[in-house]
Scaffold this motif. Sequence first.
Motif, PDB file in Angstrom:
ATOM      1  N   LEU A  20       0.842  -1.189   0.000  1.00  0.00           N
ATOM      2  CA  LEU A  20       0.000   0.000   0.000  1.00  0.00           C
ATOM      3  C   LEU A  20       0.881   1.244   0.000  1.00  0.00           C
ATOM      4  O   LEU A  20       1.915   1.274   0.674  1.00  0.00           O
ATOM      5  N   SER A  21       0.434   2.239  -0.737  1.00  0.00           N
ATOM      6  CA  SER A  21       1.124   3.516  -0.767  1.00  0.00           C
ATOM      7  C   SER A  21       0.185   4.609  -0.291  1.00  0.00           C
ATOM      8  O   SER A  21      -1.030   4.518  -0.465  1.00  0.00           O
ATOM      9  N   CYS A  22       0.772   5.637   0.278  1.00  0.00           N
ATOM     10  CA  CYS A  22      -0.003   6.788   0.731  1.00  0.00           C
ATOM     11  C   CYS A  22       0.759   8.039   0.294  1.00  0.00           C
ATOM     12  O   CYS A  22       1.845   8.304   0.813  1.00  0.00           O
ATOM     13  N   ALA A  23       0.180   8.743  -0.655  1.00  0.00           N
ATOM     14  CA  ALA A  23       0.788   9.966  -1.153  1.00  0.00           C
ATOM     15  C   ALA A  23       0.219  11.160  -0.406  1.00  0.00           C
ATOM     16  O   ALA A  23      -1.000  11.295  -0.264  1.00  0.00           O
ATOM     17  N   ALA A  24       1.098  12.008   0.071  1.00  0.00           N
ATOM     18  CA  ALA A  24       0.685  13.156   0.874  1.00  0.00           C
ATOM     19  C   ALA A  24       0.971  14.453   0.156  1.00  0.00           C
ATOM     20  O   ALA A  24       1.993  14.590  -0.527  1.00  0.00           O
ATOM     21  N   SER A  25       0.063  15.371   0.308  1.00  0.00           N
ATOM     22  CA  SER A  25       0.305  16.725  -0.170  1.00  0.00           C
ATOM     23  C   SER A  25       0.536  17.606   1.044  1.00  0.00           C
ATOM     24  O   SER A  25       0.069  17.313   2.137  1.00  0.00           O
ATOM     25  N   GLY A  26       1.267  18.669   0.860  1.00  0.00           N
ATOM     26  CA  GLY A  26       1.524  19.534   1.994  1.00  0.00           C
ATOM     27  C   GLY A  26       3.009  19.652   2.263  1.00  0.00           C
ATOM     28  O   GLY A  26       3.768  18.710   2.054  1.00  0.00           O
ATOM     29  N   ARG A  27       3.401  20.802   2.761  1.00  0.00           N
ATOM     30  CA  ARG A  27       4.818  21.074   2.945  1.00  0.00           C
ATOM     31  C   ARG A  27       5.409  20.419   4.169  1.00  0.00           C
ATOM     32  O   ARG A  27       6.616  20.390   4.319  1.00  0.00           O
ATOM     33  N   THR A  28       4.562  19.918   5.071  1.00  0.00           N
ATOM     34  CA  THR A  28       5.068  19.446   6.353  1.00  0.00           C
ATOM     35  C   THR A  28       5.249  17.945   6.428  1.00  0.00           C
ATOM     36  O   THR A  28       5.571  17.422   7.475  1.00  0.00           O
ATOM     37  N   PHE A  29       5.065  17.222   5.323  1.00  0.00           N
ATOM     38  CA  PHE A  29       5.078  15.759   5.382  1.00  0.00           C
ATOM     39  C   PHE A  29       6.330  15.240   6.065  1.00  0.00           C
ATOM     40  O   PHE A  29       6.260  14.327   6.886  1.00  0.00           O
ATOM     41  N   SER A  30       7.469  15.789   5.765  1.00  0.00           N
ATOM     42  CA  SER A  30       8.715  15.252   6.296  1.00  0.00           C
ATOM     43  C   SER A  30       8.848  15.439   7.794  1.00  0.00           C
ATOM     44  O   SER A  30       9.723  14.840   8.411  1.00  0.00           O
ATOM     45  N   SER A  31       7.992  16.238   8.394  1.00  0.00           N
ATOM     46  CA  SER A  31       8.026  16.418   9.837  1.00  0.00           C
ATOM     47  C   SER A  31       6.886  15.685  10.550  1.00  0.00           C
ATOM     48  O   SER A  31       6.770  15.759  11.778  1.00  0.00           O
ATOM     49  N   ASN A  32       6.052  15.001   9.782  1.00  0.00           N
ATOM     50  CA  ASN A  32       4.888  14.312  10.347  1.00  0.00           C
ATOM     51  C   ASN A  32       5.172  12.833  10.571  1.00  0.00           C
ATOM     52  O   ASN A  32       5.675  12.153   9.676  1.00  0.00           O
ATOM     53  N   ALA A  33       4.795  12.337  11.738  1.00  0.00           N
ATOM     54  CA  ALA A  33       4.729  10.891  11.907  1.00  0.00           C
ATOM     55  C   ALA A  33       3.547  10.364  11.094  1.00  0.00           C
ATOM     56  O   ALA A  33       2.536  11.059  10.920  1.00  0.00           O
ATOM     57  N   MET A  34       3.686   9.150  10.600  1.00  0.00           N
ATOM     58  CA  MET A  34       2.631   8.559   9.768  1.00  0.00           C
ATOM     59  C   MET A  34       2.254   7.189  10.301  1.00  0.00           C
ATOM     60  O   MET A  34       3.090   6.475  10.867  1.00  0.00           O
ATOM     61  N   GLY A  35       1.004   6.829  10.092  1.00  0.00           N
ATOM     62  CA  GLY A  35       0.546   5.530  10.561  1.00  0.00           C
ATOM     63  C   GLY A  35      -0.404   4.890   9.573  1.00  0.00           C
ATOM     64  O   GLY A  35      -0.948   5.553   8.687  1.00  0.00           O
ATOM     65  N   TRP A  36      -0.561   3.589   9.740  1.00  0.00           N
ATOM     66  CA  TRP A  36      -1.562   2.833   9.012  1.00  0.00           C
ATOM     67  C   TRP A  36      -2.504   2.195  10.029  1.00  0.00           C
ATOM     68  O   TRP A  36      -2.056   1.622  11.026  1.00  0.00           O
ATOM     69  N   PHE A  37      -3.775   2.294   9.734  1.00  0.00           N
ATOM     70  CA  PHE A  37      -4.808   1.679  10.558  1.00  0.00           C
ATOM     71  C   PHE A  37      -5.715   0.869   9.638  1.00  0.00           C
ATOM     72  O   PHE A  37      -5.688   1.036   8.414  1.00  0.00           O
TER      73      PHE A  37
END
Length: 124
Positions: A20-37
């Motif tokens: 699975l892939s999750c593409a993000a828009s937004g300038r802050t992605f590299s500072s965000n923790a990410m999760g899968w539920f």
Amino acid sequence: QVQLVESGGGLVQAGGSLRLSCAASGRTFSSNAMGWFRQAPGKEREFVAAITWSGGHTSFADSVKGRFTISRDNAKNTVYVQMNSLKPEDTAVYYCAGRRLGWYSVRPDEYEYWGQGTQVTVSS
């Protein structure tokens, strides 16, 4: 604001794999923790995997440990979950989630951003 779009779901036989892939828009992605539920019919949304902003730390639910891996590519604003040895009980809608903070959480209510979900169906 961060928008998340999942892809890669589908139908697979037990023992198979999906990524699975999750593409993000937004300038802050590299500072965000990410999760899968994930959420199966009639069940509550449950934690699957998470990764810190740098990718240096990850966490997995016991039910997927050893079978799933999570990774991210900050240059592509994308987070992945590789799912191997899939079981029928992995069948669910899988959601990508983003957190304003850089450290992950296993609680869905601590994530501010959510994708629309992608269906994963594992047949026996």
